[in-house]
Design an enzyme around this catalytic site. Structure first.
Site, PDB file in Angstrom:
ATOM      1  CE  LYS A 123      79.338  -4.829  16.771  1.00  0.00           C
ATOM      2  NZ  LYS A 123      79.281  -3.597  17.586  1.00  0.00           N
ATOM      3  N   GLY A 443      89.568 -14.668  31.201  1.00  0.00           N
ATOM      4  CA  GLY A 443      90.117 -13.511  31.916  1.00  0.00           C
ATOM      5  C   GLY A 443      89.324 -13.101  33.129  1.00  0.00           C
ATOM      6  CD1 TRP A 572      83.929  -1.535  20.579  1.00  0.00           C
ATOM      7  CD2 TRP A 572      84.697  -2.723  22.310  1.00  0.00           C
ATOM      8  NE1 TRP A 572      83.465  -2.834  20.439  1.00  0.00           N
ATOM      9  CE2 TRP A 572      83.924  -3.579  21.493  1.00  0.00           C
ATOM     10  CE3 TRP A 572      85.285  -3.251  23.464  1.00  0.00           C
ATOM     11  CZ2 TRP A 572      83.716  -4.924  21.794  1.00  0.00           C
ATOM     12  CZ3 TRP A 572      85.076  -4.596  23.759  1.00  0.00           C
ATOM     13  CH2 TRP A 572      84.297  -5.412  22.934  1.00  0.00           C
ATOM     14  CG  HIS A 705      76.664 -14.923  25.771  1.00  0.00           C
ATOM     15  ND1 HIS A 705      77.553 -15.680  25.038  1.00  0.00           N
ATOM     16  CD2 HIS A 705      77.099 -13.652  25.693  1.00  0.00           C
ATOM     17  CE1 HIS A 705      78.470 -14.878  24.516  1.00  0.00           C
ATOM     18  NE2 HIS A 705      78.222 -13.651  24.907  1.00  0.00           N
TER      19      HIS A 705
HETATM   20  N1  GLN Z   1      89.371 -10.699  29.074  1.00  0.00           N
HETATM   21  C1  GLN Z   1      88.021 -10.217  28.921  1.00  0.00           C
HETATM   22  C2  GLN Z   1      87.118 -10.920  29.914  1.00  0.00           C
HETATM   23  O1  GLN Z   1      87.397 -12.034  30.232  1.00  0.00           O
HETATM   24  C3  GLN Z   1      87.504 -10.470  27.536  1.00  0.00           C
HETATM   25  C4  GLN Z   1      86.151  -9.883  27.326  1.00  0.00           C
HETATM   26  C5  GLN Z   1      85.679  -9.909  25.896  1.00  0.00           C
HETATM   27  O2  GLN Z   1      86.228 -10.595  25.085  1.00  0.00           O
HETATM   28  N2  GLN Z   1      84.631  -9.195  25.587  1.00  0.00           N
HETATM   29  O3  GLN Z   1      86.129 -10.370  30.353  1.00  0.00           O
END
Ligand code: GLN
Ligand code: ZN
Length: 763
Positions: A123, A443, A572, A705
């Site tokens: 960043k 999630g 954000w 990722h």
């Molecule tokens: N609960 C969100 C997901 O699973 C968390 C995303 C995040 O931490 N950037 O996508």
């Protein structure tokens, strides 16, 4: 009357319709030519200079095909060794550094180059813009390659604008880079300065009068060695035949004021939004031959400027400084969307309070006109501005007495769990009956093409709400079914119905508005469209309860409710400038707290509150961290801690640096925290270990990722490392982050291995 020179520090490069994004992505896919891309770059530069052509100086060099810091690395010839084997157009190598390149076939290798890892990205100060980190080592050498910048200066001149090249200053350039060995970066300064001087001379030779040299590092705490580096650098440039405008922004100069004022440069720019208190003392220090540029228009938000208030302040300064006063936005406009005029669907009242980049420059011109010819000369425009400012100040849309009253009643008890962790943990263990090393996910499950199509059809009115909801329920069913088959212990509904973790909640809260084209570059071709938090925040009705209840009805395993936390919502979004950030954060906290309690009432006893962006809200100066962490952590506690002992609160943070904030993380008092660790080999758990972090931790064991499938052995090995630091009874097994960007075909085998690894660990 007074001359006030107007200038701009940088213009958003992405284009009002994200033209650059689409052109880049099409070029990368091989669907369009390099020439087409370069031509689009020239068109955007031309268009943006045209927009700025009424200013006295316009920035040149602020355009970039990916990142201005990477451009600087190329100008300085600072390419890491691994990129030097390249044969071909330099633009392709530039993208290779930015994006990396996967392993190449023998033919590709022969034609061009090897596969390499991209430059690291991080960043840019406290913004959401990410730059490619310059790499240094003991052998780093610099050689000038100014051809592109010089060509752009020529383009600008041909267009008839007064070009002011913008470069990143040498001290900031070193400070934001990374030494790959034990080299002291400051040892490189003596190699760097001659190349900078050469660059400045080359610009001078092209007839440039002013160069803007950005040194935002001056708003951070600098030790003696770094302060000395600033002095050395600018004394070194004394001999160049071009005037330097040394630009600082994003914060306060404070103890660096005297240093800045002492430098032999022709002018300095200060952020008069964040650093307004610097201006009066700086003025006393500044010698009478120097230009003072004041950043009086906020380059970090989307609100109209109160122009009369600015004039009240700067008219006497203009009187005092005469030609020495310049005015500008506080920082580059890179951090705001391009043009408010593009917005057709934005609520008209809210829209009347806003200014994007184009409008901010109009405000700047208005200020200059008022300084030059008197306020009466632009009376109608100033009155219109005043009317908008007053309307916002008094709008019922902004001010909700009930919310303000609730905020007045905040007390520490609100953020306090009923019992200490140990007691809660015992009760949760008894009711949830989880095995050792319980497994869960963060999630989201894959946002498939079906999901995205259904949502865009719904948004376009082609799919009605009933059918859309039915489609989302089917997705929830699918993810619950898959999780049961996988044998996970705590399930999630999968977040199919959510476009984005902030927007989804913002859309359901009062006090938020959404733009259509308010895109801001995040990195490369990636843009974000931050929601606009304009008013007191309230929750008209439950936001997630129906979905989670439905998901829970499909399984006898515990279903984890999934919410975005107040600090992440705040960090954000574009937020209000008429009250402290902390106040907006507390309002969000109360609204989300109500959702937490409704979930609990609906029988959901595991609730995750994501705080992905907690860390990035840290102020630039360490001396201000405590204050931020104080209200940020308290906001989380208010959100989370109203529940009964047997409700288990989770939080998630997707990064891996906790050393310096671990006490605050512990203070949040979540029963379970899940974090990113797989890429750092569990070493970051040392911070938790050293601190004796008391609650449960789920160190991510699967790097979401990457498309790679983690093996059972690797996961077991990572968890064994984790268990050396944290007692096994307090460990969870989970991925690093949500799975929305992955495919089901990757997720299933990866989670299969993860669940099998947990079983191995238990045995
Ligand atoms: N609960 C969100 C997901 O699973 C968390 C995303 C995040 O931490 N950037 O996508
Ligand atoms: Zn995450």
């Amino acid at each position: 009357m007074h001359m006030a020179t107007t200038h701009n520090l940088g213009f958003p490069r992405i284009g009002a319709r994200r033209e650059l994004k689409f052109a880049l992505e099409s070029y990368w896919k091989g669907e369009s030519s390099r020439d087409a891309l370069k031509a689009l770059g020239a068109t955007l530069r031309q268009r943006h200079w045209e927009i700025q052509s009424d200013l006295d100086c316009v920035p040149v060099g602020d355009f970039s095909f990916y990142d201005q810091v990477l451009d600087m690395s190329f100008i300085l010839g600072n390419l890491p060794e691994r990129f030097r084997d390249f044969r071909g157009d330099p633009l392709d190598n530039y993208f290779r550094v930015a994006r990396g390149r996967s392993a190449q076939s023998a033919e590709e290798y022969a034609a061009c180059c090897a596969g390499v890892a991209a430059g690291e990205m991080t960043k840019w100060f406290d913004t959401n813009y990410h730059y490619i980190v310059p790499e240094f080592d003991a052998h780093t050498a610099f050689t000038l390659d100014a051809a592109q910048l010089l060509a752009q200066v020529a383009e600008a001149k041909a267009q008839g604008v007064n070009a002011k090249p913008v470069i990143i200053g040498p001290v900031t350039y070193l400070a934001i880079g990374k030494a790959k060995d034990n080299t002291d970066k400051l040892d490189l300064l003596s190699r760097l300065l001659p190349v900078y001087a050469e660059l400045l001379q080359a610009l001078a030779a092209q007839g440039v009068e002013w160069v803007q040299v950005d040194e935002p590092i001056l708003v951070t705490e600098l030790d003696d060695a770094w302060q000395e580096a600033v002095e050395t650098a600018y004394n070194y440039f004394k001999r160049v035949n071009v005037k330097l405008l040394l630009a600082t922004y994003f914060g306060q100069l404070r103890e660096n004021r005297a240093l800045l004022a002492s430098l032999p440069v022709a002018g300095v720019h200060v952020d008069a939004i964040n650093g307004r208190d610097d201006v009066a003392p700086l003025l006393k220090l500044l010698s009478a031959d120097k230009v003072l540029s004041l950043g009086v228009i906020n380059g970090r938000n989307i609100w109209k400027t109160d122009l009369n208030a600015v004039l009240d302040w700067i008219e006497p300064l203009a009187q005092q400084l005469g030609e020495r006063l310049w005015i500008a936005p506080s920082c580059s406009l890179l951090h705001v969307p391009v043009d408010l005029e593009s917005e057709q669907r934005l609520d008209a009242e809210v829209k009347s309070w806003l200014a994007f980049a184009v409008q901010k420059l109009d405000e700047l011109k208005l200020l200059a006109a008022a300084l030059r010819n008197g306020r009466d000369s632009v009376k109608a425009a100033l009155d219109a501005n005043q009317a908008a400012i007053d309307a916002r100040r008094h709008s019922k849309r902004v001010h909700n007495p009930a919310v303000k009253a609730a905020l007045g009643e905040l007390d520490a008890k609100l953020g306090q769990r009923k019992s200490p962790y140990a007691q809660r943990a015992a009760r949760q263990a008894a009711s949830l009956k989880l095995p050792l090393y319980p497994t869960t996910t963060i999630g989201s499950f894959p946002q498939t093409a079906d999901i995205r199509h259904a949502r865009s059809a719904f948004k376009a009115g082609r799919l009605d709400e009933v059918d859309y909801k039915a489609a989302m329920r089917k997705e929830i069913e699918r993810s619950v079914h898959e999780q049961e088959k996988l044998g996970l212990d705590v399930l999630v509904h999968g977040e199919a119905e959510r476009n984005d973790m902030v927007e989804y909640f913002g859309e359901q809260l009062e006090g938020y508005a959404f733009s259509q084209f308010g895109w801001v570059q995040s990195y490369g071709s990636r843009c974000v469209k931050p929601p606009i938090l304009f008013g007191d925040i309230s929750r008209p009705q439950p936001m997630t309860v129906e979905w989670i209840k439905y998901a829970q009805s499909l399984t006898s395993k515990p279903m984890k409710g999934m919410l975005t936390g107040p600090v992440t919502m705040l960090n954000w979004s574009f937020v209000r400038d008429d009250q402290p950030r902390s106040v907006s954060c507390y309002q969000l906290a109360l609204a989300i707290r109500a959702e937490v309690l409704d979930l609990e009432k609906a029988g959901i006893h595991v609730i995750q509150i994501d705080e992905a962006a907690l860390r990035e809200g840290l102020p630039l100066r360490k001396s201000q961290w405590k204050e931020y962490l104080g209200w940020a952590v308290e906001s989380f506690r208010i959100t989370a801690n109203g529940v009964e002992d047997d409700t288990q609160i989770h939080t998630h943070m997707c990064y891996s640096e906790f050393n310096d904030i671990i006490a605050s993380i512990a203070d949040m008092d979540a029963d379970v925290i899940t974090i990113e660790t797989s890429r750092s080999d569990m070493e970051l758990l040392d911070a938790f270990d050293d601190f004796k972090y008391p609650n449960q931790i789920g160190p991510g064991v699967y790097d979401i990722h990457s498309p790679n499938i983690p093996t059972l052995e690797h996961i077991v090995q990572l968890m064994e490392k984790a268990a050396e630091r944290i007692p096994a009874e307090r460990l969870w097994v989970n991925p690093d982050c949500g799975l929305k960007t992955r495919q089901w075909a990757e997720v299933i085998p990866a989670l299969t291995n993860m669940v099998a690894a947990a079983k191995t660990l238990r045995a």
